[in-house]
Design a protein around this motif. Structure first.
Motif, PDB file in Angstrom:
ATOM      1  N   ALA A 277       0.837  -1.198   0.000  1.00 47.38           N
ATOM      2  CA  ALA A 277       0.000   0.000   0.000  1.00 47.38           C
ATOM      3  C   ALA A 277       0.874   1.251   0.000  1.00 47.38           C
ATOM      4  CB  ALA A 277      -0.917  -0.001   1.218  1.00 47.38           C
ATOM      5  N   PRO A 278       0.352   2.372  -0.485  1.00 45.89           N
ATOM      6  CA  PRO A 278       1.165   3.596  -0.545  1.00 45.89           C
ATOM      7  C   PRO A 278       1.437   4.150   0.849  1.00 45.89           C
ATOM      8  CG  PRO A 278      -1.116   4.099  -1.063  1.00 45.89           C
ATOM      9  CD  PRO A 278      -1.019   2.600  -0.982  1.00 45.89           C
ATOM     10  N   SER A 279       2.447   4.983   0.939  1.00 47.22           N
ATOM     11  CA  SER A 279       2.725   5.702   2.172  1.00 47.22           C
ATOM     12  C   SER A 279       2.099   7.094   2.090  1.00 47.22           C
ATOM     13  CB  SER A 279       4.236   5.818   2.403  1.00 47.22           C
ATOM     14  OG  SER A 279       4.848   6.516   1.335  1.00 47.22           O
ATOM     15  N   ILE A 280       2.153   7.828   3.193  1.00 45.71           N
ATOM     16  CA  ILE A 280       1.589   9.180   3.241  1.00 45.71           C
ATOM     17  C   ILE A 280       2.660  10.134   3.738  1.00 45.71           C
ATOM     18  CG2 ILE A 280      -0.191  10.662   4.236  1.00 45.71           C
ATOM     19  CD1 ILE A 280      -1.945   8.209   4.552  1.00 45.71           C
ATOM     20  N   ASP A 281       2.890  11.187   2.984  1.00 44.98           N
ATOM     21  CA  ASP A 281       3.820  12.239   3.383  1.00 44.98           C
ATOM     22  C   ASP A 281       3.050  13.480   3.817  1.00 44.98           C
ATOM     23  OD1 ASP A 281       5.985  10.686   2.918  1.00 44.98           O
ATOM     24  OD2 ASP A 281       6.626  11.686   1.075  1.00 44.98           O
ATOM     25  N   SER A 282       3.743  14.359   4.542  1.00 46.08           N
ATOM     26  CA  SER A 282       3.144  15.617   4.990  1.00 46.08           C
ATOM     27  C   SER A 282       3.721  16.759   4.164  1.00 46.08           C
ATOM     28  CB  SER A 282       3.425  15.837   6.478  1.00 46.08           C
ATOM     29  OG  SER A 282       2.865  17.056   6.917  1.00 46.08           O
ATOM     30  N   LEU A 283       2.855  17.546   3.544  1.00 41.54           N
ATOM     31  CA  LEU A 283       3.272  18.684   2.721  1.00 41.54           C
ATOM     32  C   LEU A 283       2.790  19.973   3.383  1.00 41.54           C
ATOM     33  CD1 LEU A 283       4.465  19.848   0.078  1.00 41.54           C
ATOM     34  CD2 LEU A 283       2.191  19.562  -0.940  1.00 41.54           C
ATOM     35  N   ALA A 376       5.593  29.237  21.686  1.00 42.44           N
ATOM     36  CA  ALA A 376       4.327  28.948  21.006  1.00 42.44           C
ATOM     37  C   ALA A 376       4.545  28.716  19.519  1.00 42.44           C
ATOM     38  CB  ALA A 376       3.340  30.093  21.227  1.00 42.44           C
ATOM     39  N   ASN A 377       5.464  29.496  18.930  1.00 40.87           N
ATOM     40  CA  ASN A 377       5.763  29.331  17.512  1.00 40.87           C
ATOM     41  C   ASN A 377       6.414  27.973  17.239  1.00 40.87           C
ATOM     42  OD1 ASN A 377       6.060  30.482  14.736  1.00 40.87           O
ATOM     43  ND2 ASN A 377       8.216  30.135  15.196  1.00 40.87           N
ATOM     44  N   VAL A 378       7.345  27.574  18.126  1.00 37.91           N
ATOM     45  CA  VAL A 378       8.014  26.275  17.969  1.00 37.91           C
ATOM     46  C   VAL A 378       7.008  25.134  18.054  1.00 37.91           C
ATOM     47  CG1 VAL A 378       9.647  24.676  19.045  1.00 37.91           C
ATOM     48  CG2 VAL A 378      10.248  27.089  18.785  1.00 37.91           C
ATOM     49  N   VAL A 379       6.135  25.213  19.055  1.00 41.61           N
ATOM     50  CA  VAL A 379       5.138  24.154  19.227  1.00 41.61           C
ATOM     51  C   VAL A 379       4.186  24.109  18.038  1.00 41.61           C
ATOM     52  CG1 VAL A 379       3.213  23.352  20.653  1.00 41.61           C
ATOM     53  CG2 VAL A 379       5.283  24.227  21.731  1.00 41.61           C
ATOM     54  N   ALA A 380       3.769  25.268  17.570  1.00 41.60           N
ATOM     55  CA  ALA A 380       2.836  25.308  16.442  1.00 41.60           C
ATOM     56  C   ALA A 380       3.437  24.684  15.195  1.00 41.60           C
ATOM     57  CB  ALA A 380       2.418  26.757  16.170  1.00 41.60           C
ATOM     58  N   VAL A 381       4.707  24.988  14.928  1.00 43.55           N
ATOM     59  CA  VAL A 381       5.373  24.425  13.750  1.00 43.55           C
ATOM     60  C   VAL A 381       5.579  22.923  13.911  1.00 43.55           C
ATOM     61  CG1 VAL A 381       7.495  24.428  12.401  1.00 43.55           C
ATOM     62  CG2 VAL A 381       6.480  26.599  13.131  1.00 43.55           C
ATOM     63  N   ALA A 382       6.006  22.513  15.131  1.00 41.79           N
ATOM     64  CA  ALA A 382       6.293  21.091  15.367  1.00 41.79           C
ATOM     65  C   ALA A 382       5.050  20.225  15.252  1.00 41.79           C
ATOM     66  CB  ALA A 382       6.934  20.904  16.738  1.00 41.79           C
ATOM     67  N   THR A 383       3.909  20.763  15.669  1.00 39.04           N
ATOM     68  CA  THR A 383       2.682  19.967  15.650  1.00 39.04           C
ATOM     69  C   THR A 383       1.938  20.060  14.324  1.00 39.04           C
ATOM     70  OG1 THR A 383       1.450  21.824  16.615  1.00 39.04           O
ATOM     71  CG2 THR A 383       2.357  20.185  18.130  1.00 39.04           C
ATOM     72  N   GLU A 384       2.364  20.922  13.450  1.00 37.35           N
ATOM     73  CA  GLU A 384       1.660  21.073  12.171  1.00 37.35           C
ATOM     74  C   GLU A 384       2.198  20.043  11.163  1.00 37.35           C
ATOM     75  OE1 GLU A 384      -1.119  21.901   9.712  1.00 37.35           O
ATOM     76  OE2 GLU A 384      -1.055  22.712  11.740  1.00 37.35           O
ATOM     77  N   GLN A 385       1.729  18.814  11.302  1.00 36.45           N
ATOM     78  CA  GLN A 385       2.096  17.727  10.410  1.00 36.45           C
ATOM     79  C   GLN A 385       0.846  16.953  10.038  1.00 36.45           C
ATOM     80  OE1 GLN A 385       5.370  15.238  11.679  1.00 36.45           O
ATOM     81  NE2 GLN A 385       6.226  16.865  12.948  1.00 36.45           N
ATOM     82  N   ALA A 386       0.759  16.566   8.778  1.00 40.22           N
ATOM     83  CA  ALA A 386      -0.379  15.766   8.334  1.00 40.22           C
ATOM     84  C   ALA A 386      -0.274  14.359   8.914  1.00 40.22           C
ATOM     85  CB  ALA A 386      -0.417  15.711   6.811  1.00 40.22           C
ATOM     86  N   ASP A 387      -1.403  13.716   9.035  1.00 38.27           N
ATOM     87  CA  ASP A 387      -1.450  12.358   9.566  1.00 38.27           C
ATOM     88  C   ASP A 387      -0.887  11.387   8.524  1.00 38.27           C
ATOM     89  OD1 ASP A 387      -1.991  10.044  10.903  1.00 38.27           O
ATOM     90  OD2 ASP A 387      -4.106  10.475  11.273  1.00 38.27           O
ATOM     91  N   ASP A 388       0.224  10.718   8.856  1.00 42.58           N
ATOM     92  CA  ASP A 388       0.869   9.823   7.888  1.00 42.58           C
ATOM     93  C   ASP A 388       0.619   8.352   8.212  1.00 42.58           C
ATOM     94  OD1 ASP A 388       2.389   9.546  10.166  1.00 42.58           O
ATOM     95  OD2 ASP A 388       4.323   9.647   9.145  1.00 42.58           O
ATOM     96  N   ARG A 389      -0.396   8.075   9.026  1.00 42.58           N
ATOM     97  CA  ARG A 389      -0.658   6.693   9.426  1.00 42.58           C
ATOM     98  C   ARG A 389      -1.558   5.992   8.412  1.00 42.58           C
ATOM     99  NH1 ARG A 389      -2.843   7.994  15.363  1.00 42.58           N
ATOM    100  NH2 ARG A 389      -3.775   9.692  14.142  1.00 42.58           N
ATOM    101  N   ASN A 390      -1.165   4.805   8.023  1.00 44.27           N
ATOM    102  CA  ASN A 390      -2.019   3.928   7.219  1.00 44.27           C
ATOM    103  C   ASN A 390      -1.431   2.522   7.232  1.00 44.27           C
ATOM    104  OD1 ASN A 390       0.184   4.528   5.435  1.00 44.27           O
ATOM    105  ND2 ASN A 390      -1.065   3.941   3.692  1.00 44.27           N
ATOM    106  N   TRP A 391      -2.227   1.569   6.800  1.00 47.95           N
ATOM    107  CA  TRP A 391      -1.867   0.145   6.814  1.00 47.95           C
ATOM    108  C   TRP A 391      -0.890  -0.126   5.673  1.00 47.95           C
ATOM    109  CZ3 TRP A 391      -6.244  -4.122   7.006  1.00 47.95           C
ATOM    110  CH2 TRP A 391      -5.649  -5.374   7.168  1.00 47.95           C
ATOM    111  N   ARG A 392       0.416  -0.132   5.992  1.00 46.68           N
ATOM    112  CA  ARG A 392       1.452  -0.178   4.966  1.00 46.68           C
ATOM    113  C   ARG A 392       1.684  -1.556   4.361  1.00 46.68           C
ATOM    114  NH1 ARG A 392       5.603   2.983   4.484  1.00 46.68           N
ATOM    115  NH2 ARG A 392       5.815   1.777   2.574  1.00 46.68           N
ATOM    116  N   THR A 393       1.469  -2.638   5.126  1.00 44.02           N
ATOM    117  CA  THR A 393       1.785  -3.966   4.595  1.00 44.02           C
ATOM    118  C   THR A 393       0.666  -4.555   3.746  1.00 44.02           C
ATOM    119  OG1 THR A 393       1.033  -4.957   6.678  1.00 44.02           O
ATOM    120  CG2 THR A 393       3.405  -4.536   6.439  1.00 44.02           C
ATOM    121  N   LEU A 394      -0.440  -3.833   3.605  1.00 42.99           N
ATOM    122  CA  LEU A 394      -1.463  -4.262   2.655  1.00 42.99           C
ATOM    123  C   LEU A 394      -0.866  -4.352   1.254  1.00 42.99           C
ATOM    124  CD1 LEU A 394      -4.739  -2.270   3.445  1.00 42.99           C
ATOM    125  CD2 LEU A 394      -4.500  -4.758   3.371  1.00 42.99           C
ATOM    126  N   PRO A 395      -1.343  -5.267   0.417  1.00 39.80           N
ATOM    127  CA  PRO A 395      -0.865  -5.280  -0.969  1.00 39.80           C
ATOM    128  C   PRO A 395      -1.399  -4.074  -1.735  1.00 39.80           C
ATOM    129  CG  PRO A 395      -2.674  -6.824  -0.700  1.00 39.80           C
ATOM    130  CD  PRO A 395      -2.329  -6.335   0.683  1.00 39.80           C
TER     131      PRO A 395
END
Length: 662
Positions: A277-283, A376-395
């Motif tokens: 299955a595909p992976s997910i990146d954060s843009l 606050a700026n550091v925390v905001a930047v660090a937490t601003e990531q898209a969810d990259d979780r998914n079932w990777r070993t699926l065909p």
């Protein structure tokens, strides 16, 4: 001192920081799974399982742990462990289903509550993963011979699809109402986001992002080969709606209920799975957000689908000098893109809400102190990531091929990126499913309709288990009768003559003995007949009692059932797979003391645990040689020894030193 109402958002964000660092946005799932995927590609399943365990050392396992680990067990033909692992993940999905049925506030919570990051929520699986889990559980049940459980899972698949469809429709309506309040039109265009990658022709042609054609084709096939054509036809029709124009589905639909294999032949379905299955990146994309004092440029993150390394699907399989065309029914990469496309309005809305919250926090922090503003700026930047979780070993792709073959062992050949690949598979009974997984560097071929009870470190040349080392199939689970009305006592009808492995071969000696006549109440439902003192809680309920259970394929069980499961001492004989077992059972598994004799004459006498050899036992081979000692999880340990018996015309062999695994 700043008023509480001004500092509360800052305190909330800062209080969440330790949790976020431990298990939230700081966890990079794509990178984490990379090593496990690499190990699977190299054929090192045991190491891949160890890597999954290492990645999930805590006591609180999330659903992805069960997704990935269950998939690895399935690749190793350990269908019992795979089923049990996936069932734990399914409990999480069922909790989600119950929540959306009963919790009217779930929709508003899903839309507006992710003020920190989408990754802070408990992952409950993508919609297509929820449905595919049910599909893969169905296949496990079939491979284990638990046909009643397979039927239940197929029904659950259909119900799960309907529930997801209804929930997403309600979510869409709630989303429109919330969007009007939030005025999200300002970021309706995401300059810099590769929207064309989730808006391809293939993506648009999908009916939705959660139904898969293979699930419905598998249901159609199963009901057809178990002589329920009225249920097979809807399965094939649903599959054709989801994958229009597929010749293998159209052919099955036209022939359902009309054609059966010739005597001595087996209806064989090859399930060919390729890639991952595909992976997910954060843009991150800088988005202008209007504020009272002007426009603030806020970096917002959005998920991007990244395809895994391509693994070609074989155009055909060569079996018994036949070229079988292979057709792809399901593409998880395309499903993931379609689901992301459908979810993008919700993702954008949550991003707007989140950006507004974070901009307020940053503004108030700057007013409080420059250090607080920096933090606050550091925390905001660090937490601003898209969810990259998914079932990777699926065909990535699930394809099928189908034919009828004589019972016995057959050579299978197909092309991979590394060249021509050859293996063998045994087929027997009314039907056989042969799972094949091509990862690019390794090929896994499942043992048809058998469960090995272990997850061996397979590589391409070890894809087929050797005779005598596989875990016995405990046979079909007794089917629930449509009605349980008692009938007049009658002696059991003569059992069908034992089948030969190949036309012209003598009947199996282990099955040649005529079973004794049994008198008592007789109830027949589908392919199952109950003879004896059985009771049924209600019409369609599971059987309890003592007697004999017979299946149309010739399998036979003598003993006790409790709520449909074999319990206590009993005798099971498999006409389809050519083995017999006599001994103790628990919850439909061999458990306790028992004797198992395989078709080729190999006999095990000793202790069983949950369907596998475990404890003290003796393994005797057809030529009389035997190994006696301690077994663990279906394997010999170093606490035992091999003894070679004298054979006519051969020099006596010295007694072997204690040895380990076979």
């Amino acid at each position: 001192m700043q008023p509480l109402r001004q500092t509360a958002p800052l305190l909330l964000l800062l209080a969440a920081l330790p949790t976020l660092c431990a298990a939230g946005p700081m966890r990079q799932y794509n990178s984490e799974l990379g090593e496990a995927v690499r190990l699977v590609k190299s054929g090192a399943l045991k190491d891949a399982v160890a890597q999954i365990e290492k990645n999930n050392a805590g006591a609180d396992k999330d659903i992805l742990y069960f997704f990935e680990k269950g998939e690895l067990f399935s690749l190793g033909s350990n269908y019992g462990a795979s089923r049990d692992t996936w069932l734990k993940g399914d409990e999480i999905i069922q909790a989600w289903e119950n929540d959306i049925r009963n919790n009217s506030s779930r929709l508003s919570g899903d839309i507006g509550s992710y003020l920190i990051s989408d990754k802070t929520r408990r992952y409950e699986g993508q919609d297509y993963e929820k449905v595919l889990l049910s599909t893969r559980l169905t296949l496990d049940h079939i491979m284990l011979g638990n046909f009643e459980h397979a039927r239940i899972e197929m029904k659950k698949t259909y119900e799960r699809e309907k529930l997801i469809e209804a929930f997403r429709e309600k979510e869409y309506e709630a989303l429109k109402a919330e969007a009007q309040k939030q005025e999200t039109g300002q970021i309706a265009r995401l300059d810099g986001y590769p929207m064309e990658e989730i808006d391809t022709t293939e993506v648009r042609e999908l009916k939705n992002g959660f139904q898969n054609a293979f699930a419905h084709y598998l249901a159609g096939y199963f009901f057809e080969v178990t002589d329920e054509p009225s249920l097979a036809e809807p399965g094939y029709r649903n599959a054709l709606q989801l994958a229009p124009g597929k010749a293998i589905i159209q052919s099955a639909l036209e022939g359902v209920g009309k054609a059966r294999p010739d005597p001595g032949e087996v209806d064989v379905l090859f399930v060919i799975e390729t890639g991952f299955a595909p992976s997910i990146d954060s843009l991150n994309i800088p988005i202008p957000i209007p504020r009272k004092n002007g426009i603030v440029i806020t970096p917002l993150s959005f998920p991007v689908i990244k395809s895994s390394s391509p693994v070609p699907v074989p155009a055909s399989l060569t079996v018994a000098v036949r070229q079988l065309p292979v057709e792809t029914l399901t593409n998880t990469d395309t499903m993931a893109r379609r689901q992301l496309k459908d979810q993008m309005p919700s993702i954008i809305l949550r991003s707007v809400i989140r950006s507004g919250f974070k901009s307020v926090v940053q503004d108030q922090a700057n007013k409080a102190h420059w250090v607080a503003g920096l933090l606050a700026n550091v925390v905001a930047v660090a937490t601003e990531q898209a969810d990259d979780r998914n079932w990777r070993t699926l065909p990535e792709r699930i394809s099928v091929a189908r034919t009828s073959l004589p019972q016995g062992r057959h050579l299978i050949e197909f092309q991979t990126s590394a060249g021509s690949y050859r293996t063998e598979a045994d087929v027997a009974g009314r039907f056989t499913i042969v799972p094949i997984r091509i990862t690019g560097d390794a090929v896994y071929v499942g043992q048809p309709n058998l469960a090995t009870g272990k997850a061996p470190d397979f590589v391409a040349e070890k894809a087929i288990l050797q005779s005598g080392t596989s875990r016995p199939d405990p046979g079909p689970t007794p089917a629930a009768p449509v009605e349980a009305a008692p009938t007049s006592p009658a002696p059991m009808a003569n059992a069908p003559p034992p089948a030969s492995a190949q036309p012209g071969e003598p009947a199996r000696a282990a099955l040649a003995t005529q079973p004794p006549a049994v008198s008592g109440k007789r109830v027949t439902a589908g392919d199952t007949t109950f003879i004896g003192d059985f009771s049924f809680a209600q019409a369609g309920g599971r059987a309890s009692g003592q007697g004999v259970v017979e299946w149309r394929n010739g399998d036979r069980f003598e003993g006790r059932l409790e709520n449909g499961l074999r319990q206590g001492k009993g005798r099971f004989t498999s006409q389809a797979n050519g083995f017999r077992y006599e001994g103790e059972m628990k919850d439909d598994e061999f458990h306790g003391q028992g004797t198992y004799t395989s078709e080729n004459g190999t006999r095990y006498e000793g202790n069983w645990k949950n369907g596998v050899k475990d404890g003290q036992g003796k393994l005797t081979f057809p030529d009389g040689d035997f190994w006696e000692g301690l077994f663990s999880n279906d394997e010999r340990t170093d606490q035992g020894k091999m003894t070679f018996v004298d054979k006519p015309g051969a020099k006596p062999a010295p007694e072997a030193a204690p040895e380990g695994k076979p």
